[in-house]
Design a protein around this motif. Sequence first.
Motif, short mmCIF file in Angstrom:
data_model
loop_
_atom_site.label_atom_id
_atom_site.label_comp_id
_atom_site.label_asym_id
_atom_site.label_seq_id
_atom_site.Cartn_x
_atom_site.Cartn_y
_atom_site.Cartn_z
N GLU A 106 -2.47 -6.33 -3.98
CA GLU A 106 -2.84 -7.64 -3.55
C GLU A 106 -2.01 -8.69 -3.75
O GLU A 106 -0.86 -8.47 -4.56
N ARG A 128 -10.37 -12.22 -1.78
CA ARG A 128 -11.41 -12.33 -2.84
C ARG A 128 -10.88 -13.44 -3.62
O ARG A 128 -9.71 -13.91 -3.68
N PRO A 188 -5.86 -4.91 1.05
CA PRO A 188 -6.31 -4.34 2.17
C PRO A 188 -7.80 -4.40 2.37
O PRO A 188 -7.99 -4.25 3.40
N ASP A 189 -8.58 -4.88 1.42
CA ASP A 189 -10.03 -5.09 1.67
C ASP A 189 -10.40 -6.38 1.84
O ASP A 189 -11.59 -6.47 1.98
N GLY A 190 -9.53 -7.20 2.27
CA GLY A 190 -9.65 -8.63 2.63
C GLY A 190 -9.24 -9.41 1.40
O GLY A 190 -8.46 -9.20 0.62
N GLU A 233 0.76 -1.16 -0.01
CA GLU A 233 0.06 -0.01 -0.13
C GLU A 233 0.87 1.22 0.03
O GLU A 233 0.56 2.35 -0.55
#
Lengths: 164, 284
Positions: free
Chosen positions: B165, B145, B141-143, B22
């Motif tokens: 990611e 998938r 960062p958002d989990g 990030e």
Amino acid sequence: MSKKMHISLTVNGKQEEFLAEPRELLIYTLRERLNITGPHIGCETSHCGACTVTIDGKSVKACTMFVAQADGADVTTIEGLGNPDSLHPLQEAFKEHHGLQCGYCTPGMITRAAKLLEENPNPTEDEIRFGMAGNLCRCTGYQNIVKSIRAAATEMNAAKEAAE
Amino acid sequence: MIPAAFEYYRPKDLSGVISILEEHGDDARVIAGGHSLIPMMKLRMADVPHLIDLQDIPGMSEITVTADAITIGAMTTQHDIIDHDGLATAAPILREAALQIADPQVRYMGTVGGNVANGDPGNDMPGLMQCLNATFTLVGPDGERTVPAREFYEAAYMTAREDEEILTAVTIPTPKGGYAYEKQKRKIGDYATAAAAVQIIKDGDTCTAASIAMTNLSDTPIWSEDAAAALVGTSLDSVALKAAVDAMLVDIDPSEDNRGPVAFKRHVAGVILTRAIERAWSRA
């Protein structure tokens, strides 16, 4: 230049501590920093296998690993397998069966072969050729290298049986 | 060959990796086995100011085999795949393909995650994963998938993975039926001139399902639905085989390089696919 990092390595059983840039390739660390010149620089592009060493139980081309990645690792080179007074059975067999001509590829060949025999103590000729496919030799045509490894396997298995 | 200088990180967990990604965006890259990335860095064709080594992240080399699915951690090496008895039984095509990748030393280092995430059209695992209908797990960062392998590849080195990611695992529905991974290469260690991954299910004398994917014949792997469809419902006679090859040839788009001109690659693709189908059928 990036900042140097503290590196700790075990090479042939000896603890080594030094500061190095992380981008230093392990083959240069061994040859130029530690004066361990058994592993050679052949192609320097991960093809020829002349720089093969054993790292934490894996045969690795030392031209394709940064010293930073090897921090904390246990490294064995040809110097750790035998010495002039007490040759490794593979070194003895390469000498006996003319497994080398110019000798440039030999340290990588023998280091790789030692790992191969550890994983498969009694390989067939096909298994030897497949297991040695990451090492190039431009002199011998491979015939005597295969013969040497077969002979070393027989010798090592006999010695193991005698010890048991 | 000395690569450009970089900052080196060896985080202990995934959140540590993601926070560095990030902070530095596409100036940061993760390194697994490094046997694609390091050669590119040595040639200074890849510029990586921040290099994040994944070797200390726990649990990324695990292989789980159940009746329905196989999960392979991204740091699993080709050598690990070859060496794993459970995998050899549950999905022998993985071992057959891994044995045709590079050479022994490279297989000790090269990982499944690196092979599928890099997006190099020459890599063997992407096509294989499309054949097997694998899904890739991406953590950012958002989990977490998942993305199907059949939707992951956009162009050479361009994939559905975002810069921040990391690909952590590959999950495969446990394959059924006959299999073959057939690869033509110029020499040990080379990428494929053409390669084919085939899974076939047989009922009596009839093919009831098939999956076919081709490697290094376009700027992405090619999962050829039409080639597989040409086999279903047939007993794989020469007419069906030719129909499958013709359908595959419509889907691929090879380009000329030092492995040969386009016409040669199309010829080799046909030969390799025919061999793969015949071998898979004989094992079905």
